[in-house]
Structure formats: C-alpha cells, structure tokens
Motif scaffolding. Structure first.
Motif, PDB file in Angstrom:
ATOM      1  N   ALA A   1     -35.404  10.770  16.337  1.00 58.03           N
ATOM      2  CA  ALA A   1     -37.115  10.687  16.999  1.00 58.03           C
ATOM      3  C   ALA A   1     -36.302  10.928  18.484  1.00 58.03           C
ATOM      4  N   LEU A   2     -36.125   9.722  19.198  1.00 58.59           N
ATOM      5  CA  LEU A   2     -36.571   9.996  20.967  1.00 58.59           C
ATOM      6  C   LEU A   2     -35.410  10.879  21.263  1.00 58.59           C
ATOM      7  N   CYS A   3     -34.283  10.791  20.694  1.00 57.73           N
ATOM      8  CA  CYS A   3     -33.102  12.142  21.302  1.00 57.73           C
ATOM      9  C   CYS A   3     -33.679  12.992  20.829  1.00 57.73           C
ATOM     10  N   GLU A   4     -34.498  13.681  19.952  1.00 60.30           N
ATOM     11  CA  GLU A   4     -35.145  15.173  19.841  1.00 60.30           C
ATOM     12  C   GLU A   4     -35.775  15.326  21.209  1.00 60.30           C
ATOM     13  N   ALA A   5     -37.117  14.156  21.572  1.00 60.35           N
ATOM     14  CA  ALA A   5     -37.984  14.302  22.391  1.00 60.35           C
ATOM     15  C   ALA A   5     -37.331  14.253  23.801  1.00 60.35           C
ATOM     16  N   THR A   6     -36.280  14.326  24.004  1.00 58.64           N
ATOM     17  CA  THR A   6     -35.959  13.766  25.001  1.00 58.64           C
ATOM     18  C   THR A   6     -34.482  14.894  25.520  1.00 58.64           C
ATOM     19  N   ASP A   7     -33.990  16.095  24.807  1.00 56.89           N
ATOM     20  CA  ASP A   7     -32.999  16.544  23.756  1.00 56.89           C
ATOM     21  C   ASP A   7     -31.672  16.269  24.689  1.00 56.89           C
ATOM     22  N   VAL A   8     -31.215  14.752  23.952  1.00 52.71           N
ATOM     23  CA  VAL A   8     -30.667  14.020  24.201  1.00 52.71           C
ATOM     24  C   VAL A   8     -29.135  15.402  23.157  1.00 52.71           C
ATOM     25  N   PRO A   9     -27.592  15.797  23.959  1.00 46.60           N
ATOM     26  CA  PRO A   9     -27.744  16.763  23.271  1.00 46.60           C
ATOM     27  C   PRO A   9     -26.652  16.025  21.916  1.00 46.60           C
ATOM     28  N   ALA A  10     -26.691  17.001  20.920  1.00 50.16           N
ATOM     29  CA  ALA A  10     -26.360  17.061  19.017  1.00 50.16           C
ATOM     30  C   ALA A  10     -24.897  15.169  19.310  1.00 50.16           C
ATOM     31  N   GLU A  11     -24.353  15.793  20.161  1.00 57.26           N
ATOM     32  CA  GLU A  11     -22.895  15.043  20.674  1.00 57.26           C
ATOM     33  C   GLU A  11     -22.644  13.931  21.060  1.00 57.26           C
ATOM     34  N   ARG A  12     -23.853  13.486  21.528  1.00 60.94           N
ATOM     35  CA  ARG A  12     -24.429  11.474  21.746  1.00 60.94           C
ATOM     36  C   ARG A  12     -25.592  11.285  20.930  1.00 60.94           C
ATOM     37  N   ARG A  13     -25.832  11.809  20.091  1.00 55.72           N
ATOM     38  CA  ARG A  13     -26.856  11.240  18.867  1.00 55.72           C
ATOM     39  C   ARG A  13     -25.963  10.859  18.156  1.00 55.72           C
TER      40      ARG A  13
END
Length: 77
Positions: A54-66
């Motif tokens: 959810a944090l990655c989604e909200a902050t646009d962390v690229p998928a390969e780093r999630r």
C-alpha cells in the motif's frame, strides 16, 4: 510469503531513508488498507506485506522494487 515487521521497517528504510520513512509511516494515510497510516495499520494487525505494498502504491515505488525488498530469499540450488 509473509513479511515480518522487522523486514517491513528495513524495506521502508532501504526505499525511503530512515528519516523520510518515519515521516511516511506516521503521516501518510493509505487508502489501500482502509484509510489509516502504516503505523496505525501495524497497530491494527494488518499484515506488514499489505502495508508495504500500500505504501509503494501511494508513493509510486516501481513494481520491481516492491517485491523482495527486505526479504531474505532462499538461494536456489
């Protein structure tokens, strides 16, 4: 796989840095986990992996780093 709380904290520090990571987990409200912050989600018993995503989604962390951040993957033989 499950993510431990310690792994979640490590992933946040790795991705955002310790200081900014702390700000994000305390202040950023995450719609994906019901409109609570990461810290509130942890307190409510939401799985750390769900909070991380959810944090990655909200902050646009690229998928390969999630995926796999802070995870100790077993070595493939």
């Amino acid at each position: 796989g499950g993510m431990r709380l310690s792994e979640f904290r490590l992933a946040v520090a790795d991705e955002f840095g310790a200081e900014y990571g702390r700000v994000l987990t305390h202040d950023l409200v995450l719609g994906e986990i019901g409109g609570v912050t990461a810290e509130q989600g942890i307190a409510r018993g939401i799985p750390p992996r769900e909070i991380w995503l959810a944090l990655c989604e909200a902050t646009d962390v690229p998928a390969e780093r999630r995926y796999g951040v802070g995870q100790r993957e077993p070595k493939k033989r």
